[in-house]
Design a protein around this motif. Sequence first.
Motif, PDB file in Angstrom:
ATOM      1  N   THR A  23       0.824  -1.214   0.000  1.00 17.74           N
ATOM      2  CA  THR A  23       0.000   0.000   0.000  1.00 17.74           C
ATOM      3  C   THR A  23       0.854   1.260   0.000  1.00 17.74           C
ATOM      4  O   THR A  23       0.586   2.197  -0.754  1.00 17.74           O
ATOM      5  CB  THR A  23      -0.938   0.014   1.221  1.00 17.74           C
ATOM      6  OG1 THR A  23      -1.678  -1.206   1.239  1.00 17.74           O
ATOM      7  CG2 THR A  23      -1.892   1.183   1.167  1.00 17.74           C
TER       8      THR A  23
ATOM      9  N   ASN B 276      -5.571   2.676   0.049  1.00 20.85           N
ATOM     10  CA  ASN B 276      -6.633   1.660   0.083  1.00 20.85           C
ATOM     11  C   ASN B 276      -7.194   1.516   1.486  1.00 20.85           C
ATOM     12  O   ASN B 276      -6.467   1.534   2.457  1.00 20.85           O
ATOM     13  CB  ASN B 276      -6.087   0.290  -0.335  1.00 20.85           C
ATOM     14  CG  ASN B 276      -5.651   0.257  -1.769  1.00 20.85           C
ATOM     15  OD1 ASN B 276      -6.041   1.092  -2.575  1.00 20.85           O
ATOM     16  ND2 ASN B 276      -4.818  -0.704  -2.095  1.00 20.85           N
ATOM     17  N   ARG B 277      -8.501   1.367   1.550  1.00 18.62           N
ATOM     18  CA  ARG B 277      -9.163   1.060   2.822  1.00 18.62           C
ATOM     19  C   ARG B 277      -9.568  -0.375   2.821  1.00 18.62           C
ATOM     20  O   ARG B 277      -9.934  -0.951   1.895  1.00 18.62           O
ATOM     21  CB  ARG B 277     -10.395   1.919   2.984  1.00 18.62           C
ATOM     22  CG  ARG B 277     -10.053   3.208   3.677  1.00 18.62           C
ATOM     23  CD  ARG B 277     -11.211   3.811   4.333  1.00 18.62           C
ATOM     24  NE  ARG B 277     -11.257   3.146   5.629  1.00 18.62           N
ATOM     25  CZ  ARG B 277     -12.270   3.187   6.446  1.00 18.62           C
ATOM     26  NH1 ARG B 277     -13.310   3.807   6.141  1.00 18.62           N
ATOM     27  NH2 ARG B 277     -12.255   2.599   7.600  1.00 18.62           N
TER      28      ARG B 277
ATOM     29  N   TYR C 245      -5.154  -5.727   0.287  1.00 22.87           N
ATOM     30  CA  TYR C 245      -4.032  -4.804   0.359  1.00 22.87           C
ATOM     31  C   TYR C 245      -2.799  -5.410   1.025  1.00 22.87           C
ATOM     32  O   TYR C 245      -1.809  -4.728   1.202  1.00 22.87           O
ATOM     33  CB  TYR C 245      -4.443  -3.536   1.113  1.00 22.87           C
ATOM     34  CG  TYR C 245      -5.246  -3.825   2.375  1.00 22.87           C
ATOM     35  CD1 TYR C 245      -4.618  -4.277   3.533  1.00 22.87           C
ATOM     36  CD2 TYR C 245      -6.618  -3.663   2.389  1.00 22.87           C
ATOM     37  CE1 TYR C 245      -5.333  -4.564   4.671  1.00 22.87           C
ATOM     38  CE2 TYR C 245      -7.350  -3.937   3.524  1.00 22.87           C
ATOM     39  CZ  TYR C 245      -6.701  -4.395   4.672  1.00 22.87           C
ATOM     40  OH  TYR C 245      -7.429  -4.675   5.795  1.00 22.87           O
TER      41      TYR C 245
END
Length: 181
Positions: free
Chosen positions: A57, A180-181, A119
């Motif tokens: 990430t 990114n979540r 992720y």
Amino acid sequence: MSRYLEADLEIHTERKQTKPVGLFGWLRFTLLIALLFFIFRFAIGIEMINGHSMNPTIENKSVLFINKIFFTPQRGDIVVIKSPDGYNIIKRIIGLPHDKVTILDGITYVNGKALHEEYTKGTSIDVAEVTIPEGAVYVVGDNRTPGESLDSRDPNVGTCSIQNIIGEAEFSIFPFHRLNR
């Protein structure tokens, strides 16, 4: 009135008029500097990443924009935390107060449900079930390869106090991209 006296009077009048404008300019400049200091000290921040614990990430040497005020810690947030030894570390929240977190065969479970984590990189070691206490969170790096991230999976680190969270990473300034979540 003589020509010289008129010229001297004009110069003297001009000086009087520029003094208040100059003073106002300095006052405005000082207030702007104070406002910028307040914003960068308490509201937003810039953080440079040192290490590979958040790969893929966030890359090593990335520069992040940090929101220090307007956020509530939630599962999936990437946060900057003040560690007990005084360093800032960046990790992802996967467990909130009262959650039960366990990792089995590289899969992270929160309250008995597997987290869908696209992720991550690597496979985590197994971790026995941990119940997150009130006022704390369970944080891990996205690079789950053993030895790449010192985080809540290590019994010497454990859960992190919410009070130690400095802010939430909103996006990467360099290289520029959304997180990114």
